[in-house]
Design a protein around this motif. Structure first.
Motif, PDB file in Angstrom:
ATOM      1  N   TRP A  24     -44.522 -19.139  -1.009  1.00  0.00           N
ATOM      2  CA  TRP A  24     -43.948 -18.141  -0.105  1.00  0.00           C
ATOM      3  C   TRP A  24     -42.540 -18.542   0.333  1.00  0.00           C
ATOM      4  CZ3 TRP A  24     -46.525 -13.671   1.101  1.00  0.00           C
ATOM      5  CH2 TRP A  24     -47.913 -13.647   0.832  1.00  0.00           C
ATOM      6  N   ALA A  25     -42.377 -19.827   0.443  1.00  0.00           N
ATOM      7  CA  ALA A  25     -41.109 -20.314   1.001  1.00  0.00           C
ATOM      8  C   ALA A  25     -39.969 -20.236  -0.011  1.00  0.00           C
ATOM      9  CB  ALA A  25     -41.279 -21.751   1.495  1.00  0.00           C
ATOM     10  N   GLU A  26     -40.333 -20.129  -1.295  1.00  0.00           N
ATOM     11  CA  GLU A  26     -39.280 -20.153  -2.312  1.00  0.00           C
ATOM     12  C   GLU A  26     -38.263 -19.038  -2.142  1.00  0.00           C
ATOM     13  OE1 GLU A  26     -40.711 -20.532  -6.396  1.00  0.00           O
ATOM     14  OE2 GLU A  26     -41.802 -22.309  -5.668  1.00  0.00           O
ATOM     15  N   ALA A  27     -38.722 -17.918  -1.621  1.00  0.00           N
ATOM     16  CA  ALA A  27     -37.814 -16.782  -1.429  1.00  0.00           C
ATOM     17  C   ALA A  27     -36.708 -17.124  -0.432  1.00  0.00           C
ATOM     18  CB  ALA A  27     -38.604 -15.583  -0.948  1.00  0.00           C
ATOM     19  N   TYR A  28     -36.879 -18.219   0.293  1.00  0.00           N
ATOM     20  CA  TYR A  28     -35.887 -18.606   1.299  1.00  0.00           C
ATOM     21  C   TYR A  28     -35.025 -19.776   0.826  1.00  0.00           C
ATOM     22  CZ  TYR A  28     -38.437 -15.312   4.081  1.00  0.00           C
ATOM     23  OH  TYR A  28     -39.000 -14.150   4.532  1.00  0.00           O
ATOM     24  N   SER A  29     -34.939 -19.906  -0.478  1.00  0.00           N
ATOM     25  CA  SER A  29     -34.130 -20.977  -1.054  1.00  0.00           C
ATOM     26  C   SER A  29     -32.660 -20.796  -0.697  1.00  0.00           C
ATOM     27  CB  SER A  29     -34.245 -20.962  -2.580  1.00  0.00           C
ATOM     28  OG  SER A  29     -35.579 -21.220  -2.943  1.00  0.00           O
ATOM     29  N   VAL A  30     -31.979 -21.897  -0.593  1.00  0.00           N
ATOM     30  CA  VAL A  30     -30.529 -21.892  -0.372  1.00  0.00           C
ATOM     31  C   VAL A  30     -29.899 -22.674  -1.513  1.00  0.00           C
ATOM     32  CG1 VAL A  30     -28.663 -22.745   1.093  1.00  0.00           C
ATOM     33  CG2 VAL A  30     -30.673 -21.666   2.130  1.00  0.00           C
ATOM     34  N   GLY A  31     -28.957 -22.057  -2.188  1.00  0.00           N
ATOM     35  CA  GLY A  31     -28.311 -22.735  -3.314  1.00  0.00           C
ATOM     36  C   GLY A  31     -29.331 -23.214  -4.341  1.00  0.00           C
ATOM     37  N   GLY A  32     -30.421 -22.457  -4.491  1.00  0.00           N
ATOM     38  CA  GLY A  32     -31.429 -22.809  -5.486  1.00  0.00           C
ATOM     39  C   GLY A  32     -32.423 -23.867  -5.026  1.00  0.00           C
ATOM     40  N   VAL A  33     -32.260 -24.368  -3.808  1.00  0.00           N
ATOM     41  CA  VAL A  33     -33.179 -25.391  -3.299  1.00  0.00           C
ATOM     42  C   VAL A  33     -34.197 -24.731  -2.364  1.00  0.00           C
ATOM     43  CG1 VAL A  33     -33.381 -27.558  -2.035  1.00  0.00           C
ATOM     44  CG2 VAL A  33     -31.344 -27.107  -3.434  1.00  0.00           C
ATOM     45  N   ALA A  34     -35.483 -24.876  -2.694  1.00  0.00           N
ATOM     46  CA  ALA A  34     -36.513 -24.226  -1.887  1.00  0.00           C
ATOM     47  C   ALA A  34     -36.946 -25.116  -0.731  1.00  0.00           C
ATOM     48  CB  ALA A  34     -37.722 -23.909  -2.760  1.00  0.00           C
ATOM     49  N   PRO A  35     -37.070 -24.541   0.449  1.00  0.00           N
ATOM     50  CA  PRO A  35     -37.582 -25.316   1.592  1.00  0.00           C
ATOM     51  C   PRO A  35     -39.092 -25.503   1.455  1.00  0.00           C
ATOM     52  CG  PRO A  35     -37.274 -23.038   2.229  1.00  0.00           C
ATOM     53  CD  PRO A  35     -36.795 -23.149   0.804  1.00  0.00           C
ATOM     54  N   ARG A  36     -39.624 -26.495   2.137  1.00  0.00           N
ATOM     55  CA  ARG A  36     -41.078 -26.677   2.088  1.00  0.00           C
ATOM     56  C   ARG A  36     -41.797 -25.680   2.972  1.00  0.00           C
ATOM     57  NH1 ARG A  36     -41.523 -33.121   1.426  1.00  0.00           N
ATOM     58  NH2 ARG A  36     -39.627 -33.267   0.211  1.00  0.00           N
ATOM     59  N   MET A  37     -41.149 -25.339   4.043  1.00  0.00           N
ATOM     60  CA  MET A  37     -41.755 -24.302   4.871  1.00  0.00           C
ATOM     61  C   MET A  37     -40.688 -23.471   5.553  1.00  0.00           C
ATOM     62  SD  MET A  37     -43.367 -26.466   8.079  1.00  0.00           S
ATOM     63  CE  MET A  37     -44.491 -25.116   8.425  1.00  0.00           C
ATOM     64  N   VAL A  38     -41.093 -22.276   5.953  1.00  0.00           N
ATOM     65  CA  VAL A  38     -40.173 -21.375   6.641  1.00  0.00           C
ATOM     66  C   VAL A  38     -40.767 -21.062   8.006  1.00  0.00           C
ATOM     67  CG1 VAL A  38     -38.865 -19.224   6.493  1.00  0.00           C
ATOM     68  CG2 VAL A  38     -39.714 -20.304   4.404  1.00  0.00           C
ATOM     69  N   LEU A  39     -39.942 -21.165   9.025  1.00  0.00           N
ATOM     70  CA  LEU A  39     -40.423 -20.873  10.379  1.00  0.00           C
ATOM     71  C   LEU A  39     -39.606 -19.736  10.973  1.00  0.00           C
ATOM     72  CD1 LEU A  39     -40.741 -24.549  11.701  1.00  0.00           C
ATOM     73  CD2 LEU A  39     -42.582 -23.089  10.824  1.00  0.00           C
ATOM     74  N   PHE A  40     -40.310 -18.855  11.668  1.00  0.00           N
ATOM     75  CA  PHE A  40     -39.652 -17.723  12.320  1.00  0.00           C
ATOM     76  C   PHE A  40     -39.907 -17.797  13.823  1.00  0.00           C
ATOM     77  CE2 PHE A  40     -40.636 -16.429   8.006  1.00  0.00           C
ATOM     78  CZ  PHE A  40     -39.481 -15.799   7.573  1.00  0.00           C
TER      79      PHE A  40
END
Ligand SMILES: Cc1cc2nc3c(=O)[nH]c(=O)nc-3n(C[C@H](O)[C@H](O)[C@H](O)COP(=O)(O)OP(=O)(O)OC[C@H]3O[C@@H](n4cnc5c(N)ncnc54)[C@H](O)[C@@H]3O)c2cc1C
Lengths: 441, 498
Positions: A24-40
């Motif tokens: 799920w978090a891959e959609a929030y990648s920056v410069g092709g680097v995916a975060p491990r988790m996304v927090l809102f």
């Protein structure tokens, strides 16, 4: 604490429904680097709690709104948490008599404008990606702007106060909620364009403007680049007060005109001039503008309404963002008189088989450029363009490009003699280097 | 690390002599002032209540000399205070005891006038008005116009982020400064920004503007110049009550008109100004409002009736439009001389500088009047009404026992009223030495800490204009980045929403 315990703790701060991880978090990648988790996070306190936890466990954080600028900057060196402030999306105050409003930074620009519009006011910035949900925080942090910058400046001119959360979770305010204030350092200026490397922007106070009552645009094609540039200088040194003055390379002029349904001659540099004011002033000045353009051998056609808006939205969105293979998006900043030197390189590149389009904010020397080609060709083209920009005292940055091109050509170019000081400032605010590490400094 | 509160060791005469020699080696004999009677000229800025005689004054002629002086000061831990023309009103250029004053008055060359690109590059000692003079033959001008513009320097303007009577529409100094050369404490010379926009990296230019000399010495400034407007129309309107003038200001902006200037003066101001410069102001009016519209002729023509309507709706007793440039200049001359003119009605006056949201004008003016009565001291009001920037002038006589203190206290209460109304403790004159005690009214500790990070990044030893702006001395902790340590959060491979 083990890894899943840390993830659980973080998710616990915002509530499970406001946390994503894994695929799920891959959609929030920056410069092709995916975060491990996304927090809102839904409150400033939650942002602060997340940052406290991140500092405690040395977790790197990618601050974002809608992540429309995911291509900007170097790829982050590490990416544990993407922190999106999108849920902080309210107007907190709008004092229309003072032409001032405070909003949360996850609010989209579109939503803010809608909220202010009822009072006939607006925040006069017209950056790209607004339809994709560009947020106030992202626009400030990237100092993004559009063609109307000629008249109103960027958020640098408009942001008068802010609230931000530091890497260690401390919440602080900078600036004030009044249009004039010189108490203490101007921290809002430091945060404009800082690309999420110094803190998480959570609230912003802006100076607003009344929506102009009437607007018209005219566009004209010129026999040569010399003629169009001479017309630029004549317009700038006239009594006309322009909202936008755009100088388009021939291929882009045709594309932009066709898109909006306006006639444009092939093979010509074009100027587009927008004037917004009361009706009579617009009409008078348009006549004046057409006269100036005519003196430089160009016949201008005037357009309005939907056609006008669609034309400018095309210019605003050019050249778009998110990277695809084989494309690079650049921004050059040169002095006004050096715009033609950049255009000449564009021409040369085209002759050499590189796809190249450019559009200049002719009144302030910003040139937006789109290139197409393989990595090698792109990196070479960027080098040539940067050389020309820098030799005239200007700069060129890559707004978006494939990773190989970014690392070959360098995203920022030379950061100059103040780079050491910038690094000290960065480490002062973020000693563990957890905020967008490696993206800017 | 040295902090601001640590009083510098008392320097021995031998040390002082040797230090003076080192300065002379850098600047030549003519570049160092050390004689007591000559030092007196530098003991204060335009806020003359506090005076301190510096150890030396130096008069560098180049960035290289500034750099050498700052290098020496760094080695010997000597604090320094930059100085332009000394017109500052917050004690910003007040010397530090056992410190050096660095006067930029000899660095007064205009280095480049680039009309085609709308830029001018100057040294910091250039007097504000001279920039406009240099470009006005080409139809351009430099927009920020503090009332002191015929004497104050661009370096001082940069340090204070000075405003003027036209900044409502055109912005203040920071909106017109695009690049700087700065000598950092320690002597390093850096360039920030430049003639072009959007230079990558942090906006250090924006940070140094308004930093009141605490981040080093500005040795070069790149300015933006703007085209003179096609048409300028200036109204003078008189009102019985100052509240009506204030309401007219809100009314004008509420109708979508943003004038170039919007200035209010009360009766006490009007009378003293009229006596001093004969500007043609109606001396019996409770207050006057100056409204200047500028821009394309048709735009201004469209705005004129709107402004006139608003003035009438708010009970203007007189509306006069300047007939020509001469009369317009006269209207402004009155306004620009409002501070000095006070000298005619009072032996002493204290210039306050606070900001409020425009919509709270009537309320805060009422409060000022109340305070004036309570303290038994006259307060004259003159202000940049368009942006809510008040300049109450508190009149007093130093001959009367305790009056200067009472005046200062009253002025402080006005600031509190400004902050309570959601405003600021200074709109253009800066915090300096004078207002640092009020910083805490406006900012929390965490806000000041965030500012201190900046100061420590530029000036870890706290040598540049120490003791100003910050309410309490703040030390710099060692800022070296701790090494990044691998954290326990490993690739979890969790694909679920929590
Ligand atoms: C009659 C009168 C009217 C005024 N009207 C206005 C007005 O309308 N608007 C307004 O904003 N102000 C006004 N002022 C205040 C004052 O003129 C401004 O603050 C001005 O910018 C100060 O410039 P200066 O050259 O005199 O600086 P100084 O007073 O010498 O110094 C001001 C500050 O700048 C620092 N400094 C000076 N040069 C440099 C440098 N090169 N590098 C780093 N730091 C430096 C000093 O250390 C000090 O902190 C007025 C003052 C007077 C006396």
């Amino acid at each position: 604490m083990g890894e899943s315990a840390i993830l659980k703790t973080l998710a616990g701060i915002v509530g499970g429904e406001n946390a994503l991880s894994g695929a799920w978090a891959e959609a929030y990648s920056v410069g092709g680097v995916a975060p491990r988790m996304v927090l809102f996070p839904g409150t400033v306190e939650e942002v602060s709690e997340i940052m406290k936890a991140a500092t405690r466990d040395s977790l790197s954080v990618l601050p974002m709104g809608s992540n429309t600028k995911r291509g900007l900057g170097d790829a982050p060196a590490r990416a544990d948490i993407a922190l999106s402030v999108k849920r902080l999306g309210r107007i907190l105050e709008h004092e229309s008599a003072d032409l001032v409003a405070t909003a949360e930074c996850g609010m989209t620009l579109a939503a803010l404008q809608e909220g202010l519009g009822g009072k006939g006011q607006f925040l006069p910035v017209d950056p790209p990606h607004v339809k994709e949900g560009a947020t106030l925080g992202g626009i400030i942090a990237s100092n993004d702007s559009g063609p109307e910058r000629l008249r109103y400046g960027t958020t640098r001119e408009l942001l008068i106060g802010m609230k931000a959360v530091r890497a260690d979770g401390t919440v602080f305010n900078g600036g004030a909620k009044v249009v004039k204030n010189v108490a203490g350092y101007d921290l809002p200026k430091l945060f404009v364009g800082s690309l999420g490397t110094l803190g998480i922007l959570v609230e912003a106070t802006f100076r607003l403007y009344p929506v102009p009552e009437y607007s018209r645009t005219c566009m004209a094609g010129f026999g040569s680049l010399e003629d169009s540039q001479a017309a630029v200088h004549a317009l700038l040194n006239s009594d006309v007060v322009m909202t936008s003055l755009e100088h388009l390379t021939p291929a882009l002029a045709v594309a932009a005109a066709e898109r909006a349904g306006i006639p444009a001659k092939r093979g010509r540099y074009h100027l587009a001039v927008r004037i917004a004011n009361v009706e009579k002033a617009v009409r008078d000045q348009m006549e004046h503008v057409r006269g100036i353009l005519k003196n430089h051998g160009a016949e201008a056609s005037v357009f309005e309404g939907d056609v006008e808006n669609s034309f400018w939205s095309g210019i605003r969105e050019f050249p778009g963002g998110a990277s695809e293979e084989g494309r690079a998006v650049l921004k050059a900043g040169v002095v006004i008189s050096e715009v033609p030197s950049v255009f000449k390189v564009i021409e040369m590149l085209r002759e050499g088989g590189v796809e190249a389009l450019a559009s200049a904010r002719a009144g302030n020397g910003m040139v937006m450029i789109e290139l197409g080609g393989d990595d090698h060709a792109l990196a070479g083209a960027i080098d040539s363009l940067r050389m020309v920009a820098e030799s005239g005292g200007g700069t060129l940055v890559i707004n978006d490009a494939p990773p190989g091109v970014k690392s070959a050509a360098g995203v920022w170019g030379d950061l100059g003699s103040a780079y050491g000081l910038m690094k000290r400032i960065k480490s002062g605010y973020d000693p563990l280097d957890i905020l967008n590490p490696g993206r800017l400094v | 690390m040295k902090s601001d509160d640590k009083s510098y060791h008392t320097r021995t005469p031998g040390w002082k002599h040797a230090f003076g020699k080192k300065l002379e080696n850098i600047l030549g004999k003519g570049g160092v002032v050390s004689a007591g009677d000559e030092l007196i000229a530098y003991d204060a800025d335009a806020l003359t209540g506090t005076r301190i005689i510096p150890m030396f004054v130096v008069l560098p002629e180049s960035a290289a000399q500034v750099s050498a002086v700052l290098g020496l000061c760094y080695e010997e831990e000597v604090p320094f205070v930059p100085r332009g023309a000394g017109t500052g009103l917050s004690g910003g250029a007040l010397p530090t005891e056992e410190g050096v004053v660095i006067s930029l008055s000899r660095m007064n060359r205009i280095l480049e006038v680039d009309i085609a690109n709308e830029r001018v590059v100057v040294e910091p000692g250039v007097v504000n008005i001279n920039v406009t003079k240099a470009v006005s033959p080409y139809g351009y001008y430099y927009a920020p116009d503090p009332s002191s513009q015929v004497v104050c320097t661009i370096g001082g303007n940069v340090a204070e982020n000075s405003g003027g009577v036209h900044c409502l529409k055109y912005g203040v100094t920071t909106n017109h400064v695009l690049g700087l050369e700065v000598v950092l404490p320690g002597g390093e010379i850096i360039e920030t920004g430049g003639k072009t926009l959007d230079r990558p990296g942090y906006d250090l230019t924006g940070l140094v503007v308004g930093s009141e000399g605490l981040l080093g010495i500005v040795t070069k400034v790149v300015l933006r110049i703007v085209r003179k407007p096609e048409t300028v129309k200036t109204f003078l309107a008189a009102f019985g009550r100052i509240e009506d003038a204030g309401a007219a200001v809100s009314g004008i902006t509420a109708r979508g008109v943003i004038p170039a200037g919007l200035e209010i003066m009360d009766n006490l101001c009007i009378r003293s100004v009229e006596e001093a410069v004969h500007a043609g102001y109606p001396v019996d009016a409770g207050s006057i409002l100056l409204v200047e519209l500028d821009g394309p002729a048709a735009g201004v023509e469209a705005e004129m009736p709107i402004v006139e309507d608003v003035l009438r709706e708010n009970n203007a007793t007189l509306i006069k439009m300047a007939r020509d440039a001469k009369e317009r200049d006269l209207f402004w001359k009155g306004r620009k001389n409002a501070f000095p003119a006070m000298g005619r009605v009072s032996s002493h006056y204290y210039v306050q500088d606070g900001v409020i949201p425009r919509s709270r004008l009537a309320e805060v003016l009422g409060k000022v009047e109340e305070l004036s009565r309570e303290y038994g001291l006259r307060v004259a009001n003159v202000f940049h009404a368009g942006d809510g920037n008040l300049h109450p002038l508190v009149l007093y006589s130093a001959a009367n026992e305790g009056e200067p203190e009472r005046a200062h206290e009253l002025a402080g209460k006005i600031l509190r009223a400004c902050v309570d109304a959601g405003g600021s403790i200074t709109g253009e004159h800066g915090v300096g030495n004078d207002k640092k005690v009020y910083m805490g009214e406006m900012f929390a500790e965490s806000d000041l800490d965030a500012m201190n990070v900046v100061r420590c990044s530029f000036d870890p030893k706290g040598l540049s204009n120490p003791g100003k702006v910050f309410p309490t001395p703040r030390t710099c902790v060692e800022q070296g980045a701790k090494p990044y340590t691998e954290h326990p959060l490993q690739k979890a491979g969790m694909g679920e929403m929590f």
